[in-house]
Design a protein around this motif. Structure first.
Motif: not given
Length: 537
Positions: A319-322, A325-335, A345-348, A393-398
């Motif tokens: 997790h580091r980035g979002w 689509s929602h407020a600025p908090m990390d989304d979670l990825m799991a493998h 898992y988007r952090n809504f 990049g310009a956004g906060q997507q990881t």
């Protein structure tokens, strides 16, 4: 011959005082001084949920337990043709006396009636040989509590709706809730609670959402409502005898925060501080603040929400980035190691991750696929290491770095809703399989790096990822894992887990965390000065 019994229930069963008394007993016929009746038991088993001890207390030192029935079953075993059961109350008055025949398997049992709640009882069993019966069992003891507690819920941080009081906290902030209960028998053992959900069904006084009651029946716990507006807290009480109340709903309003904390990569719960995500022994995912002073999590994500529904242990988490689509908090990825999917898992909901997951894509455009480089894999099954670098990049997507077939790959914006996805093979040295990747995130000056641990030597190295004049990043330093600068040594045997959630202490530099072989969580100032937060759950 006589036998003395009783004497200690008064200290453990409230007002139910037991007096010493002497009971005349016929001459024993059993040999070697042994009782002709064995294995006396009460059903349900007397006990206390607070201590976890369940015992029939058939001696003069064991603290008696509680039974949640006024008509318990008393059992024993005997070789005699029958047995005689006697029960006394705490005052020494005999309240039950019955003789029964022995069953074919050697068991005898009775069910006394008319027992009173809140009172301690003693009981014994004699073999029934007719005149001149044998030696009885030792005196056993229990208390009776068949009524659930009563309790109230309150909070000054989030007052109950309709009370007229103003909330002192906002949605996304932690509030304290106080539960006060009374129980005239065994005493309140615990409270179980859930916010905006349904209480789980399982063993009482266990699992998440449980708080032990104090000796006065009071307990406090903290919750952070993740949604602004009306919230419903559901609470039930359990006493030491196992009686459970009906769920009680406490409705409160959590206003929206007009001045939310500044966004911080690594933060999943919206408090502006990076978080460490680690599973507990039960498979629940713990969210622990990177500046915490203990291992007590601020919240947990239930085990069933993990990919496959069987818990978060063994799952690779990043997790580091979002995205926007929602407020600025990390989304979670799991493998799941060896699995072909990377779950997003988007952090809504401020780190609750209660919504469904989606699958992170690897390719740029499934309708216009590019020419794939040599070694490209169609799915995530060969990814043995995955870390979230953060926004490039310009956004906060990881962007995600992976180790696949010993090579290092970079996936930009995998699976996110906004922006273009790209991928590139960073290293072809085929040497990264022996390293643990750690993504410390950006420092306050914007510099970016990758850390790695050589699993054979324990050496921790750093590799700069520099930003070019055109805004792109230079990954040349990652061509060979052996060329990084050594910044510490952390043997795998001592520190099975190493990670970083970014700047945990607010000094502008990323910090390391580690889990030791005995499950102690350590946080560092950079990569030095470890602080032991204690044992993880």
């Amino acid at each position: 011959m006589s036998i003395t019994m009783g004497g200690r229930l008064g200290a453990t069963l409230g007002a139910a005082a037991v007096v010493l008394m002497t009971i005349g007993v016929p001459t024993a016929t059993a040999t070697n001084g042994q009782s002709a009746v064995t294995d006396p038991k009460a059903v349900p088993s007397p006990g206390s949920l607070s201590t976890g001890v369940f015992t029939d207390a058939c001696d003069d030192t064991t603290t008696p337990g509680w039974i949640s029935s006024t008509e318990p079953t008393l059992t024993a075993r005997t070789t005699a043709p029958g047995a005689r059961f006697k029960v006394w109350d705490a005052a020494g008055t005999k309240v039950f006396d019955q003789t029964v025949r022995t069953a074919a398997d050697g068991t005898v049992q009775v069910r006394p009636t008319g027992l009173v709640e809140g009172v301690g009882y003693s009981w014994q069993v004699w073999p029934d040989y007719g005149p001149g019966a044998g030696k009885p069992t030792a005196a056993c003891h229990f208390g009776v509590d068949a009524t659930a507690p009563q309790f109230t819920v309150g909070s000054t941080d989030f007052p109950e709706s309709g009370s007229g009081a103003t909330p002192l906290k906002y949605a996304g902030q932690t509030g304290t809730f106080t539960v006060k209960g009374t129980d005239l028998g065994s005493g309140v053992a615990c409270y179980q609670y859930v916010l905006n959900g349904t209480l789980s069904v399982g063993s009482p006084c266990q699992g998440t959402g449980t708080v032990a009651a104090g000796a006065d029946g009071t307990a406090t716990f903290q919750l952070k409502p993740t949604q602004w507006g009306t919230n419903v807290l559901t609470v039930q009480a359990v006493d030491n005898a196992g009686n459970v109340t009906q769920p009680v709903s406490y409705t409160f309003y959590a206003p929206s925060n007009p001045n939310p904390p500044a966004a911080a990569p690594g933060d999943v719960n919206g408090d502006g501080i990076p978080d460490i995500l680690l599973p507990d022994t039960a498979g629940n995912l713990q969210i622990i603040s990177a500046d915490a002073t203990s291992t007590v999590p601020t919240s947990t994500v239930a085990a069933f929400r993990a990919p496959g529904g069987s818990g978060w242990n063994g799952v690779q988490l990043l997790h580091r980035g979002w995205d926007r689509s929602h407020a600025p908090m990390d989304d979670l990825m799991a493998h799941q190691p060896g699995g072909d999917s990377l779950y997003l898992y988007r952090n809504f909901d401020m780190g609750d991750f209660a919504g469904s997951s989606t699958l992170a894509e690897r390719d740029v455009d499934p309708f216009d696929p590019p020419v794939l480089p040599e070694g490209f894999n169609a799915d995530w099954s060969k990814a043995t290491q995955l870390v979230a670098l953060g926004a490039l990049g310009a956004g906060q997507q990881t962007s995600v770095l992976t180790v696949e077939d010993d090579s290092l790959w970079l996936f930009t914006n995998p699976g996110f809703m906004y922006g273009y996805r790209t991928f590139v093979r960073i290293s072809t040295s085929s040497a990264w399989a022996g390293y643990d990747l750690i993504a410390p995130g950006k420092a306050a000056d914007g510099s970016l790096a990758l850390w790695s641990r050589n699993r054979a030597t324990g050496e921790l190295r750093t590799y700069p990822i520099t930003k070019r004049a055109d805004g792109t990043y230079d990954f040349a330093a990652l061509a060979d894992p052996a060329t990084g600068t050594v910044i510490g040594t952390f043997p795998v045997a001592e520190y099975p887990t190493l990670g970083s959630s970014g700047d945990g202490n607010g000094d502008g530099q990323p910090d390391l965390y580690a889990v030791t072989a005995d499950r102690h969580l350590l946080t560092f100032n950079g990569v030095t000065a470890p602080k032991d937060l204690g044992t993880l759950r």
